[in-house]
Enzyme design. Structure first.
Site, PDB file in Angstrom:
ATOM      1  N   GLY A 226       0.849  -1.181   0.000  1.00  0.00           N
ATOM      2  CA  GLY A 226       0.000   0.000   0.000  1.00  0.00           C
ATOM      3  C   GLY A 226       0.889   1.237   0.000  1.00  0.00           C
ATOM      4  O   GLY A 226       1.023   1.951  -0.983  1.00  0.00           O
TER       5      GLY A 226
ATOM      6  N   TYR B  29       1.650   6.483  16.019  1.00  0.00           N
ATOM      7  CA  TYR B  29       2.861   5.651  15.896  1.00  0.00           C
ATOM      8  C   TYR B  29       4.144   6.448  16.106  1.00  0.00           C
ATOM      9  O   TYR B  29       5.222   5.987  15.720  1.00  0.00           O
ATOM     10  CB  TYR B  29       2.958   5.014  14.510  1.00  0.00           C
TER      11      TYR B  29
ATOM     12  N   CYS C 246      -8.477  19.132  20.362  1.00  0.00           N
ATOM     13  CA  CYS C 246      -8.419  19.420  21.787  1.00  0.00           C
ATOM     14  C   CYS C 246      -7.803  18.255  22.570  1.00  0.00           C
ATOM     15  O   CYS C 246      -8.465  17.619  23.389  1.00  0.00           O
ATOM     16  CB  CYS C 246      -9.836  19.726  22.271  1.00  0.00           C
TER      17      CYS C 246
END
Ligand code: LLP
Length: 398
Positions: A258, A300, A326
């Protein structure tokens, strides 16, 4: 890409995702060239980015598609994918989803023995099986998809149980699959896992293809070394040739990346909305997007190059680049050296083509950004900026 980004943003809003189709095409061709194997079928893991012009481009380049949900299957079939080269690599799918996939004529890649058995019981004649080779790798623990701590696949040592299901029900396992993780830059780990998968494949009688999955990493950091594609490609081809000699017939080779195909093609452009200097001298550059649109840094600790494209020649400054969500984890970069951002400057967050918009949310009720695809001189508006009223219209009134 010599496109006036400021003009695009004025028209389609800020923040804005922009993808360069030429980069996708180039990556697709590079991968094909790296795999000089007669029976090659590359797939695109559409979860990386389902934007239609990108998917169509990869279909035109001869790619099939790897899907993980009924929505992805429906999407790619709508875009003209041939069900024969669509693989549904399931993960904890429901029986109803299984039936839909059977009806759609796409092959199910089973990630557990009980799914394979239920597929056989539902009358399917063919399946693929995703094996866990007990070797995983990836850019972060959360993207490792093989080894004992992951939920994916049938352990390679359980191949006898797969064969028992084949024998009991007459279902044929025609695909042997692995996907060991994401963002892999170390070719050797990938090759070690391939060997394990080939040792599993040897024990299956009805194979038509072996799929080594996705996971090819891209250099996000300035000093990251790209994965040695030539090494992976040559070794994969050689291993397959040896395998086929022993197996007695030719078997298709599949890979399903991908990120490698679309990651570097995408940029998330955002506008600086505030520059704040704390008493301790720390500078926060706030912008009009956040982890709602690109969650990778927050999820990550991923690194994305960030450039000030409005004032690239400003003196360099070390700043924290943060979003408008927030939450204090809404940080794109800490202590980043960048041409000093000023109010209203446009920042380019690079390599955001994979797992950017596809993981985006409407948290804090902020709409999704527009997606623009550039193809040479052509500008395709793949998705307009989401309208707030449309976003709010999902709830029942009253
Ligand atoms: N095949 C399977 C079965 C997969 O699960 C995946 C990705 C791929 C192929 C494609 O992997 P790629 O070539 O893109 O590494 N959200 C994370 C990545 C999660 C990948 C999930 N599976 C990130 O942003 O890094």
């Amino acid at each position: 890409m010599s496109v006036a980004i400021a003009e695009l943003m004025a028209e389609h809003g800020s923040p804005l995702y922009v993808y360069d189709l030429e980069t996708v095409r180039e990556r697709a061709r590079t991968l094909k060239q790296a795999l000089p194997y007669a029976d090659l079928q590359l797939l695109y893991a559409v979860k990386a980015n389902p934007c239609p012009p990108l998917v169509r481009c990869l279909l035109e380049e001869g790619f099939g598609i790897d899907c993980v949900s009924p929505g992805e299957v429906k999407h790619v079939l709508n875009l003209g994918a041939d069900p024969k080269t669509v693989l549904f690599t399931e993960n904890n799918m429901t029986d109803a989803e299984m039936q839909q996939a059977i009806d759609a004529g796409v092959l199910i890649n089973c990630g557990s023995l009980d799914r394979l058995e239920r597929l056989a019981q539902a009358g399917a004649k063919q399946a693929a099986v995703r094996f866990n080779p007990d070797i995983g790798d990836g850019a972060h623990a959360k993207v490792l998809t093989a080894g004992p701590l992951t939920k994916f696949g049938v352990y390679y040592s359980q191949v006898d149980q797969v064969k028992a299901i084949e024998n009991k029900y007459g279902i044929q396992v025609i695909g042997c699959h692995m996907h060991i993780g994401s963002g892999i830059l170390n070719a050797d780990v990938y090759l070690d896992a391939m060997q394990v998968i080939l040792s599993v494949a040897k024990q299956l009688q009805h194979l038509e293809f072996i799929n080594f999955g996705g996971g090819l990493g891209i250099p996000y950091r300035e000093d990251d070394k790209p994965i040695d594609l030539e090494k992976v490609g040559n070794a994969a081809v050689e291993m397959m040739q040896v395998f086929c000699d022993g197996y007695g017939r030719n078997i298709e080779l599949r890979l399903e990346p991908g990120r490698f195909l679309v990651g570097e093609a995408g940029t998330l452009y955002t506008t600086v909305t505030s520059v704040k200097e704390n008493p301790d001298g720390r500078i926060y550059v706030g912008c009009d997007t956040g982890f709602n649109h690109l969650v990778r840094p927050c999820m990550y600790d991923s690194y994305h190059k960030i450039q000030n494209i409005t004032h690239p020649d400003n003196p360099r400054k070390t700043v924290d680049i943060v979003g408008n969500i927030c939450e204090s984890g809404d940080v794109f970069a800490r202590q980043r050296d960048i041409a000093e951002p000023q109010l209203n400057d446009i920042l380019a967050i690079r390599d955001a083509g994979a797992y950017g918009i596809s993981m985006a949310s409407t948290y804090n009720l902020r709409p999704l950004p527009a997606e623009i695809v550039i193809d040479g001189e052509d500008i395709i508006v793949a998705r307009p900026q989401q309208d707030i009223d449309e976003l709010l219209s999902v709830w029942n009134k009253g």
